[in-house]
Motif scaffolding. Structure first.
Motif, PDB file in Angstrom:
ATOM      1  N   THR A   1       0.818  -1.219   0.000  1.00 37.90           N
ATOM      2  CA  THR A   1       0.000   0.000   0.000  1.00 37.90           C
ATOM      3  C   THR A   1       0.848   1.265   0.000  1.00 37.90           C
ATOM      4  O   THR A   1       0.306   2.357  -0.179  1.00 37.90           O
ATOM      5  CB  THR A   1      -0.925   0.017   1.238  1.00 37.90           C
ATOM      6  N   ILE A   2       2.171   1.119   0.225  1.00 42.38           N
ATOM      7  CA  ILE A   2       3.050   2.283   0.101  1.00 42.38           C
ATOM      8  C   ILE A   2       3.361   2.528  -1.376  1.00 42.38           C
ATOM      9  O   ILE A   2       3.373   3.660  -1.856  1.00 42.38           O
ATOM     10  CB  ILE A   2       4.344   2.063   0.904  1.00 42.38           C
ATOM     11  N   GLU A   3       3.586   1.450  -2.094  1.00 39.73           N
ATOM     12  CA  GLU A   3       3.813   1.546  -3.535  1.00 39.73           C
ATOM     13  C   GLU A   3       2.529   1.902  -4.276  1.00 39.73           C
ATOM     14  O   GLU A   3       2.558   2.593  -5.301  1.00 39.73           O
ATOM     15  CB  GLU A   3       4.360   0.210  -4.051  1.00 39.73           C
ATOM     16  N   GLN A   4       1.388   1.434  -3.735  1.00 42.38           N
ATOM     17  CA  GLN A   4       0.093   1.653  -4.390  1.00 42.38           C
ATOM     18  C   GLN A   4      -0.870   2.277  -3.379  1.00 42.38           C
ATOM     19  O   GLN A   4      -1.710   1.598  -2.807  1.00 42.38           O
ATOM     20  CB  GLN A   4      -0.458   0.324  -4.917  1.00 42.38           C
ATOM     21  N   PRO A   5      -0.757   3.586  -3.122  1.00 40.33           N
ATOM     22  CA  PRO A   5      -1.619   4.244  -2.129  1.00 40.33           C
ATOM     23  C   PRO A   5      -3.101   4.132  -2.515  1.00 40.33           C
ATOM     24  O   PRO A   5      -3.455   4.172  -3.690  1.00 40.33           O
ATOM     25  CB  PRO A   5      -1.149   5.702  -2.166  1.00 40.33           C
ATOM     26  N   GLY A   6      -3.947   3.993  -1.491  1.00 43.79           N
ATOM     27  CA  GLY A   6      -5.394   3.916  -1.722  1.00 43.79           C
ATOM     28  C   GLY A   6      -5.868   2.578  -2.236  1.00 43.79           C
ATOM     29  O   GLY A   6      -7.046   2.435  -2.604  1.00 43.79           O
ATOM     30  N   ALA A   7      -4.980   1.569  -2.247  1.00 44.41           N
ATOM     31  CA  ALA A   7      -5.357   0.270  -2.815  1.00 44.41           C
ATOM     32  C   ALA A   7      -6.438  -0.419  -1.979  1.00 44.41           C
ATOM     33  O   ALA A   7      -7.355  -1.040  -2.532  1.00 44.41           O
ATOM     34  CB  ALA A   7      -4.123  -0.623  -2.931  1.00 44.41           C
ATOM     35  N   VAL A   8      -6.335  -0.312  -0.657  1.00 46.20           N
ATOM     36  CA  VAL A   8      -7.326  -0.983   0.196  1.00 46.20           C
ATOM     37  C   VAL A   8      -8.691  -0.326   0.055  1.00 46.20           C
ATOM     38  O   VAL A   8      -9.720  -1.000  -0.060  1.00 46.20           O
ATOM     39  CB  VAL A   8      -6.860  -0.978   1.667  1.00 46.20           C
ATOM     40  N   ARG A   9      -8.729   1.005   0.046  1.00 47.78           N
ATOM     41  CA  ARG A   9     -10.013   1.693  -0.103  1.00 47.78           C
ATOM     42  C   ARG A   9     -10.633   1.388  -1.467  1.00 47.78           C
ATOM     43  O   ARG A   9     -11.853   1.220  -1.581  1.00 47.78           O
ATOM     44  CB  ARG A   9      -9.816   3.200   0.081  1.00 47.78           C
ATOM     45  N   ALA A  10      -9.803   1.298  -2.490  1.00 42.82           N
ATOM     46  CA  ALA A  10     -10.317   0.941  -3.816  1.00 42.82           C
ATOM     47  C   ALA A  10     -10.860  -0.485  -3.816  1.00 42.82           C
ATOM     48  O   ALA A  10     -11.879  -0.781  -4.452  1.00 42.82           O
ATOM     49  CB  ALA A  10      -9.213   1.092  -4.861  1.00 42.82           C
ATOM     50  N   ALA A  11     -10.192  -1.381  -3.075  1.00 48.01           N
ATOM     51  CA  ALA A  11     -10.658  -2.765  -2.994  1.00 48.01           C
ATOM     52  C   ALA A  11     -11.999  -2.845  -2.276  1.00 48.01           C
ATOM     53  O   ALA A  11     -12.879  -3.629  -2.654  1.00 48.01           O
ATOM     54  CB  ALA A  11      -9.616  -3.617  -2.276  1.00 48.01           C
ATOM     55  N   VAL A  12     -12.173  -2.023  -1.230  1.00 47.60           N
ATOM     56  CA  VAL A  12     -13.448  -2.003  -0.506  1.00 47.60           C
ATOM     57  C   VAL A  12     -14.568  -1.530  -1.425  1.00 47.60           C
ATOM     58  O   VAL A  12     -15.677  -2.080  -1.430  1.00 47.60           O
ATOM     59  CB  VAL A  12     -13.340  -1.104   0.742  1.00 47.60           C
ATOM     60  N   SER A  13     -14.289  -0.511  -2.226  1.00 48.98           N
ATOM     61  CA  SER A  13     -15.303   0.000  -3.157  1.00 48.98           C
ATOM     62  C   SER A  13     -15.639  -1.027  -4.229  1.00 48.98           C
ATOM     63  O   SER A  13     -16.799  -1.189  -4.617  1.00 48.98           O
ATOM     64  CB  SER A  13     -14.804   1.298  -3.806  1.00 48.98           C
ATOM     65  N   ALA A  14     -14.620  -1.737  -4.708  1.00 47.57           N
ATOM     66  CA  ALA A  14     -14.837  -2.722  -5.772  1.00 47.57           C
ATOM     67  C   ALA A  14     -15.338  -4.055  -5.230  1.00 47.57           C
ATOM     68  O   ALA A  14     -15.893  -4.862  -5.979  1.00 47.57           O
ATOM     69  CB  ALA A  14     -13.544  -2.933  -6.555  1.00 47.57           C
ATOM     70  N   GLY A  15     -15.133  -4.292  -3.930  1.00 51.83           N
ATOM     71  CA  GLY A  15     -15.580  -5.549  -3.333  1.00 51.83           C
ATOM     72  C   GLY A  15     -14.631  -6.703  -3.561  1.00 51.83           C
ATOM     73  O   GLY A  15     -14.991  -7.861  -3.324  1.00 51.83           O
ATOM     74  N   VAL A  16     -13.415  -6.425  -4.004  1.00 51.03           N
ATOM     75  CA  VAL A  16     -12.448  -7.491  -4.253  1.00 51.03           C
ATOM     76  C   VAL A  16     -11.054  -6.980  -3.896  1.00 51.03           C
ATOM     77  O   VAL A  16     -10.719  -5.824  -4.150  1.00 51.03           O
ATOM     78  CB  VAL A  16     -12.496  -7.958  -5.729  1.00 51.03           C
ATOM     79  N   LEU A  17     -10.256  -7.845  -3.281  1.00 49.76           N
ATOM     80  CA  LEU A  17      -8.904  -7.493  -2.850  1.00 49.76           C
ATOM     81  C   LEU A  17      -7.903  -8.245  -3.719  1.00 49.76           C
ATOM     82  O   LEU A  17      -7.995  -9.466  -3.876  1.00 49.76           O
ATOM     83  CB  LEU A  17      -8.714  -7.868  -1.378  1.00 49.76           C
ATOM     84  N   THR A  18      -6.958  -7.511  -4.307  1.00 51.04           N
ATOM     85  CA  THR A  18      -5.948  -8.136  -5.172  1.00 51.04           C
ATOM     86  C   THR A  18      -4.564  -7.960  -4.558  1.00 51.04           C
ATOM     87  O   THR A  18      -4.324  -7.043  -3.767  1.00 51.04           O
ATOM     88  CB  THR A  18      -5.969  -7.508  -6.575  1.00 51.04           C
ATOM     89  N   PHE A  19      -3.645  -8.845  -4.942  1.00 50.04           N
ATOM     90  CA  PHE A  19      -2.274  -8.826  -4.424  1.00 50.04           C
ATOM     91  C   PHE A  19      -1.318  -8.822  -5.629  1.00 50.04           C
ATOM     92  O   PHE A  19      -0.825  -9.879  -6.053  1.00 50.04           O
ATOM     93  CB  PHE A  19      -2.026 -10.048  -3.544  1.00 50.04           C
ATOM     94  N   PRO A  20      -1.032  -7.636  -6.187  1.00 49.96           N
ATOM     95  CA  PRO A  20      -0.264  -7.579  -7.441  1.00 49.96           C
ATOM     96  C   PRO A  20       1.254  -7.577  -7.273  1.00 49.96           C
ATOM     97  O   PRO A  20       1.972  -7.599  -8.282  1.00 49.96           O
ATOM     98  CB  PRO A  20      -0.734  -6.251  -8.044  1.00 49.96           C
ATOM     99  N   HIS A  21       1.752  -7.549  -6.038  1.00 49.67           N
ATOM    100  CA  HIS A  21       3.188  -7.376  -5.846  1.00 49.67           C
ATOM    101  C   HIS A  21       3.865  -8.674  -5.399  1.00 49.67           C
ATOM    102  O   HIS A  21       3.222  -9.569  -4.845  1.00 49.67           O
ATOM    103  CB  HIS A  21       3.456  -6.261  -4.830  1.00 49.67           C
ATOM    104  N   SER A  22       5.186  -8.721  -5.618  1.00 49.18           N
ATOM    105  CA  SER A  22       6.001  -9.867  -5.227  1.00 49.18           C
ATOM    106  C   SER A  22       6.562  -9.640  -3.827  1.00 49.18           C
ATOM    107  O   SER A  22       7.105  -8.563  -3.534  1.00 49.18           O
ATOM    108  CB  SER A  22       7.147 -10.060  -6.230  1.00 49.18           C
ATOM    109  N   VAL A  23       6.446 -10.649  -2.971  1.00 52.16           N
ATOM    110  CA  VAL A  23       6.916 -10.504  -1.592  1.00 52.16           C
ATOM    111  C   VAL A  23       8.421 -10.244  -1.519  1.00 52.16           C
ATOM    112  O   VAL A  23       8.859  -9.327  -0.812  1.00 52.16           O
ATOM    113  CB  VAL A  23       6.531 -11.742  -0.758  1.00 52.16           C
ATOM    114  N   PRO A  24       9.283 -11.000  -2.212  1.00 50.46           N
ATOM    115  CA  PRO A  24      10.729 -10.726  -2.094  1.00 50.46           C
ATOM    116  C   PRO A  24      11.102  -9.306  -2.506  1.00 50.46           C
ATOM    117  O   PRO A  24      11.914  -8.653  -1.845  1.00 50.46           O
ATOM    118  CB  PRO A  24      11.357 -11.767  -3.028  1.00 50.46           C
ATOM    119  N   ALA A  25      10.485  -8.815  -3.577  1.00 52.43           N
ATOM    120  CA  ALA A  25      10.800  -7.457  -4.024  1.00 52.43           C
ATOM    121  C   ALA A  25      10.353  -6.433  -2.995  1.00 52.43           C
ATOM    122  O   ALA A  25      11.068  -5.469  -2.689  1.00 52.43           O
ATOM    123  CB  ALA A  25      10.128  -7.193  -5.369  1.00 52.43           C
ATOM    124  N   VAL A  26       9.176  -6.641  -2.429  1.00 50.01           N
ATOM    125  CA  VAL A  26       8.667  -5.712  -1.420  1.00 50.01           C
ATOM    126  C   VAL A  26       9.533  -5.764  -0.169  1.00 50.01           C
ATOM    127  O   VAL A  26       9.805  -4.742   0.463  1.00 50.01           O
ATOM    128  CB  VAL A  26       7.196  -6.041  -1.079  1.00 50.01           C
TER     129      VAL A  26
END
Length: 256
Positions: A176-201
Protein backbone atom coordinates in the motif's frame (compact mmCIF):
# COMPACT_ATOMS: atom_id res chain seq x y z
CA UNK A 1 -132.67 -31.71 92.52
CA UNK A 2 -129.70 -30.20 90.93
CA UNK A 3 -126.64 -29.19 92.88
CA UNK A 4 -123.72 -27.20 91.57
CA UNK A 5 -120.38 -28.54 92.66
CA UNK A 6 -117.14 -26.70 91.94
CA UNK A 7 -114.41 -29.12 91.07
CA UNK A 8 -110.86 -27.89 90.67
CA UNK A 9 -109.23 -29.08 87.47
CA UNK A 10 -105.45 -28.99 87.28
CA UNK A 11 -104.03 -28.02 83.90
CA UNK A 12 -100.48 -28.23 82.73
CA UNK A 13 -99.28 -25.36 80.52
CA UNK A 14 -96.52 -25.26 77.91
CA UNK A 15 -93.25 -24.07 79.43
CA UNK A 16 -92.22 -22.42 76.14
CA UNK A 17 -95.46 -20.44 75.94
CA UNK A 18 -95.19 -19.35 79.58
CA UNK A 19 -91.75 -17.87 78.87
CA UNK A 20 -93.43 -15.68 76.25
CA UNK A 21 -96.25 -14.66 78.62
CA UNK A 22 -98.81 -16.90 76.97
CA UNK A 23 -100.84 -19.84 78.19
CA UNK A 24 -101.33 -22.95 76.13
CA UNK A 25 -102.19 -26.35 77.47
CA UNK A 26 -99.30 -28.78 77.32
CA UNK A 27 -99.86 -32.00 75.44
CA UNK A 28 -96.31 -33.39 75.31
CA UNK A 29 -93.45 -33.92 77.74
CA UNK A 30 -89.85 -33.47 76.65
CA UNK A 31 -87.46 -35.05 79.12
CA UNK A 32 -83.72 -35.64 79.28
CA UNK A 33 -82.77 -38.45 81.63
CA UNK A 34 -79.31 -38.56 83.17
CA UNK A 35 -77.38 -41.49 84.52
CA UNK A 36 -75.10 -39.36 86.66
CA UNK A 37 -75.64 -40.12 90.31
CA UNK A 38 -77.14 -37.20 92.20
CA UNK A 39 -78.28 -35.38 89.07
CA UNK A 40 -81.98 -34.94 88.50
CA UNK A 41 -83.74 -35.55 85.21
CA UNK A 42 -84.85 -32.57 83.20
CA UNK A 43 -88.31 -32.30 81.66
CA UNK A 44 -90.36 -29.65 79.85
CA UNK A 45 -94.07 -29.55 79.20
CA UNK A 46 -94.78 -28.45 75.64
CA UNK A 47 -97.83 -27.65 73.62
CA UNK A 48 -98.37 -29.37 70.32
CA UNK A 49 -96.78 -26.51 68.36
CA UNK A 50 -93.61 -26.35 70.45
CA UNK A 51 -93.41 -30.13 70.63
CA UNK A 52 -93.24 -30.29 66.85
CA UNK A 53 -90.76 -27.38 66.69
CA UNK A 54 -88.31 -28.75 69.25
CA UNK A 55 -88.74 -32.26 67.88
CA UNK A 56 -87.54 -31.02 64.49
CA UNK A 57 -84.54 -29.34 66.11
CA UNK A 58 -83.51 -32.59 67.75
CA UNK A 59 -84.07 -34.69 64.63
CA UNK A 60 -82.13 -32.25 62.45
CA UNK A 61 -79.27 -32.25 64.94
CA UNK A 62 -79.16 -35.81 66.27
CA UNK A 63 -81.04 -37.83 63.69
CA UNK A 64 -83.96 -40.13 64.13
CA UNK A 65 -82.39 -42.05 67.00
CA UNK A 66 -81.95 -45.18 64.86
CA UNK A 67 -78.49 -44.33 63.47
CA UNK A 68 -79.84 -42.40 60.50
CA UNK A 69 -77.61 -39.43 59.64
CA UNK A 70 -79.57 -36.22 59.24
CA UNK A 71 -79.64 -34.98 55.66
CA UNK A 72 -78.17 -31.61 54.89
CA UNK A 73 -80.64 -28.96 54.03
CA UNK A 74 -81.30 -28.68 50.34
CA UNK A 75 -79.33 -25.84 48.77
CA UNK A 76 -81.32 -22.77 48.05
CA UNK A 77 -81.42 -22.10 44.35
CA UNK A 78 -80.46 -18.58 43.43
CA UNK A 79 -81.72 -17.32 40.11
CA UNK A 80 -78.90 -16.57 37.71
CA UNK A 81 -78.42 -12.98 36.81
CA UNK A 82 -77.83 -12.22 33.18
CA UNK A 83 -74.67 -10.14 33.36
CA UNK A 84 -75.32 -8.89 29.86
CA UNK A 85 -78.38 -6.96 30.99
CA UNK A 86 -77.91 -3.21 31.27
CA UNK A 87 -74.20 -3.56 30.55
CA UNK A 88 -72.66 -1.37 27.91
CA UNK A 89 -70.81 -3.50 25.42
CA UNK A 90 -67.09 -2.92 25.83
CA UNK A 91 -65.19 -1.90 22.77
CA UNK A 92 -62.55 -4.39 21.64
CA UNK A 93 -59.05 -3.53 22.78
CA UNK A 94 -56.82 -2.11 20.12
CA UNK A 95 -54.15 -4.58 19.09
CA UNK A 96 -50.71 -3.02 19.09
CA UNK A 97 -49.22 -3.08 15.66
CA UNK A 98 -46.22 -5.36 15.54
CA UNK A 99 -43.07 -3.78 14.13
CA UNK A 100 -42.00 -5.17 10.82
CA UNK A 101 -39.18 -7.64 11.10
CA UNK A 102 -35.86 -6.38 9.84
CA UNK A 103 -34.68 -7.95 6.65
CA UNK A 104 -31.96 -10.53 7.29
CA UNK A 105 -28.46 -9.23 6.70
CA UNK A 106 -26.67 -11.13 3.99
CA UNK A 107 -23.74 -13.05 5.40
CA UNK A 108 -20.37 -12.01 4.02
CA UNK A 109 -18.63 -14.73 2.06
CA UNK A 110 -15.48 -15.82 3.87
CA UNK A 111 -12.43 -15.63 1.60
CA UNK A 112 -9.65 -16.60 4.00
CA UNK A 113 -7.17 -14.59 6.03
CA UNK A 114 -4.58 -11.92 5.25
CA UNK A 115 -1.38 -11.05 7.09
CA UNK A 116 -1.27 -7.38 8.07
CA UNK A 117 2.17 -5.73 8.23
CA UNK A 118 1.62 -2.04 8.90
CA UNK A 119 -1.16 0.38 8.01
CA UNK A 120 -2.14 1.91 4.67
CA UNK A 121 -2.05 5.69 4.56
CA UNK A 122 -5.85 6.06 4.29
CA UNK A 123 -7.02 3.99 7.31
CA UNK A 124 -6.61 3.84 11.07
CA UNK A 125 -6.29 0.52 12.90
CA UNK A 126 -9.96 -0.16 13.74
CA UNK A 127 -11.35 1.02 10.39
CA UNK A 128 -8.69 -0.95 8.55
CA UNK A 129 -9.59 -4.26 10.17
CA UNK A 130 -13.33 -3.56 9.82
CA UNK A 131 -12.90 -2.86 6.11
CA UNK A 132 -11.06 -6.14 5.57
CA UNK A 133 -13.66 -8.05 7.61
CA UNK A 134 -16.46 -6.57 5.48
CA UNK A 135 -14.62 -7.82 2.41
CA UNK A 136 -14.64 -11.34 3.89
CA UNK A 137 -11.05 -11.51 5.15
CA UNK A 138 -9.79 -12.26 8.65
CA UNK A 139 -6.67 -10.33 9.69
CA UNK A 140 -3.84 -12.38 11.21
CA UNK A 141 -0.30 -11.65 12.39
CA UNK A 142 1.24 -14.77 10.86
CA UNK A 143 0.42 -16.79 7.77
CA UNK A 144 -2.02 -19.65 8.36
CA UNK A 145 -3.46 -22.44 6.26
CA UNK A 146 -6.17 -20.20 4.77
CA UNK A 147 -3.95 -17.11 4.30
CA UNK A 148 -4.24 -15.73 0.76
CA UNK A 149 -1.75 -12.85 0.91
CA UNK A 150 0.03 -10.16 2.90
CA UNK A 151 -0.70 -6.42 2.99
CA UNK A 152 2.24 -4.11 3.69
CA UNK A 153 1.90 -0.60 5.10
CA UNK A 154 3.84 1.83 7.26
CA UNK A 155 5.08 1.25 10.82
CA UNK A 156 4.45 -2.47 10.72
CA UNK A 157 5.62 -4.36 13.80
CA UNK A 158 8.05 -7.11 12.75
CA UNK A 159 7.16 -6.41 9.12
CA UNK A 160 10.42 -7.86 7.80
CA UNK A 161 9.83 -11.12 9.67
CA UNK A 162 6.27 -11.32 8.30
CA UNK A 163 7.53 -10.69 4.78
CA UNK A 164 10.16 -13.41 5.10
CA UNK A 165 7.54 -15.85 6.37
CA UNK A 166 5.22 -14.92 3.49
CA UNK A 167 8.10 -15.38 1.04
CA UNK A 168 8.75 -18.90 2.30
CA UNK A 169 5.04 -19.71 1.82
CA UNK A 170 5.07 -18.07 -1.66
CA UNK A 171 2.22 -15.72 -0.75
CA UNK A 172 1.35 -12.73 -2.95
CA UNK A 173 1.59 -9.19 -1.59
CA UNK A 174 -0.21 -5.85 -1.70
CA UNK A 175 2.18 -2.95 -1.08
CA UNK A 176 0.00 0.00 0.00
CA UNK A 177 3.05 2.28 0.10
CA UNK A 178 3.81 1.55 -3.54
CA UNK A 179 0.09 1.65 -4.39
CA UNK A 180 -1.62 4.24 -2.13
CA UNK A 181 -5.39 3.92 -1.72
CA UNK A 182 -5.36 0.27 -2.82
CA UNK A 183 -7.33 -0.98 0.20
CA UNK A 184 -10.01 1.69 -0.10
CA UNK A 185 -10.32 0.94 -3.82
CA UNK A 186 -10.66 -2.77 -2.99
CA UNK A 187 -13.45 -2.00 -0.51
CA UNK A 188 -15.30 0.00 -3.16
CA UNK A 189 -14.84 -2.72 -5.77
CA UNK A 190 -15.58 -5.55 -3.33
CA UNK A 191 -12.45 -7.49 -4.25
CA UNK A 192 -8.90 -7.49 -2.85
CA UNK A 193 -5.95 -8.14 -5.17
CA UNK A 194 -2.27 -8.83 -4.42
CA UNK A 195 -0.26 -7.58 -7.44
CA UNK A 196 3.19 -7.38 -5.85
CA UNK A 197 6.00 -9.87 -5.23
CA UNK A 198 6.92 -10.50 -1.59
CA UNK A 199 10.73 -10.73 -2.09
CA UNK A 200 10.80 -7.46 -4.02
CA UNK A 201 8.67 -5.71 -1.42
CA UNK A 202 10.83 -7.09 1.39
CA UNK A 203 13.99 -5.62 -0.15
CA UNK A 204 12.34 -2.24 -0.58
CA UNK A 205 10.85 -2.40 2.93
CA UNK A 206 14.33 -2.92 4.38
CA UNK A 207 15.41 0.29 2.67
CA UNK A 208 12.31 2.16 3.87
CA UNK A 209 12.43 1.04 7.47
CA UNK A 210 16.10 1.65 8.27
CA UNK A 211 18.45 4.60 7.78
CA UNK A 212 21.79 3.58 6.12
CA UNK A 213 23.88 4.90 9.01
CA UNK A 214 21.75 3.32 11.73
CA UNK A 215 20.75 -0.09 10.34
CA UNK A 216 19.34 -2.37 13.01
CA UNK A 217 20.63 -5.97 13.29
CA UNK A 218 17.19 -7.27 12.36
CA UNK A 219 17.06 -5.17 9.18
CA UNK A 220 20.62 -6.15 8.18
CA UNK A 221 19.95 -9.87 8.73
CA UNK A 222 16.71 -9.62 6.75
CA UNK A 223 18.55 -7.84 3.92
CA UNK A 224 21.29 -10.49 4.00
CA UNK A 225 18.77 -13.35 3.83
CA UNK A 226 16.86 -11.79 0.94
CA UNK A 227 20.08 -11.15 -0.98
CA UNK A 228 21.66 -14.53 -0.29
CA UNK A 229 24.43 -13.13 1.92
CA UNK A 230 25.47 -15.59 4.68
CA UNK A 231 24.76 -14.04 8.08
CA UNK A 232 24.41 -15.62 11.52
CA UNK A 233 20.98 -15.30 13.13
CA UNK A 234 22.59 -14.29 16.43
CA UNK A 235 25.69 -12.52 17.62
CA UNK A 236 27.78 -9.73 16.13
CA UNK A 237 27.32 -8.89 12.46
CA UNK A 238 30.60 -8.58 10.60
CA UNK A 239 31.71 -5.23 9.24
CA UNK A 240 31.87 -6.70 5.73
CA UNK A 241 28.13 -7.45 5.79
CA UNK A 242 27.38 -4.03 7.26
CA UNK A 243 29.35 -2.31 4.49
CA UNK A 244 27.57 -4.34 1.82
CA UNK A 245 24.23 -3.46 3.39
CA UNK A 246 25.04 0.27 3.44
CA UNK A 247 26.27 0.17 -0.13
CA UNK A 248 23.06 -1.49 -1.28
CA UNK A 249 20.99 1.11 0.56
CA UNK A 250 22.99 3.94 -0.95
CA UNK A 251 22.62 2.51 -4.45
CA UNK A 252 18.83 2.08 -4.11
CA UNK A 253 18.48 5.54 -2.57
CA UNK A 254 20.35 7.18 -5.46
CA UNK A 255 18.31 5.19 -7.99
CA UNK A 256 15.09 6.39 -6.38
Amino acid sequence: MRKTVVVEIEKTFCDACLRKGEEAEATELLSLATSVEGASDRAWDLCLTHSVTFGRYLIDTLGMGDGTVPQAAAPVSVPEVDERQDVTEAEPEAVAEQPAEAAPVAEVERKGSVVVAGLPDDYDVSDYRTALTNLGYKTVHKAQGDTVGIIVGTNGANAIGKLLDASEKTLPCLDTIEQPGAVRAAVSAGVLTFPHSVPAVAKVYAVRSTEPEAGSPEAIRAWAKLNGVPCASKGRISSKIREAYKADLAGKASAA
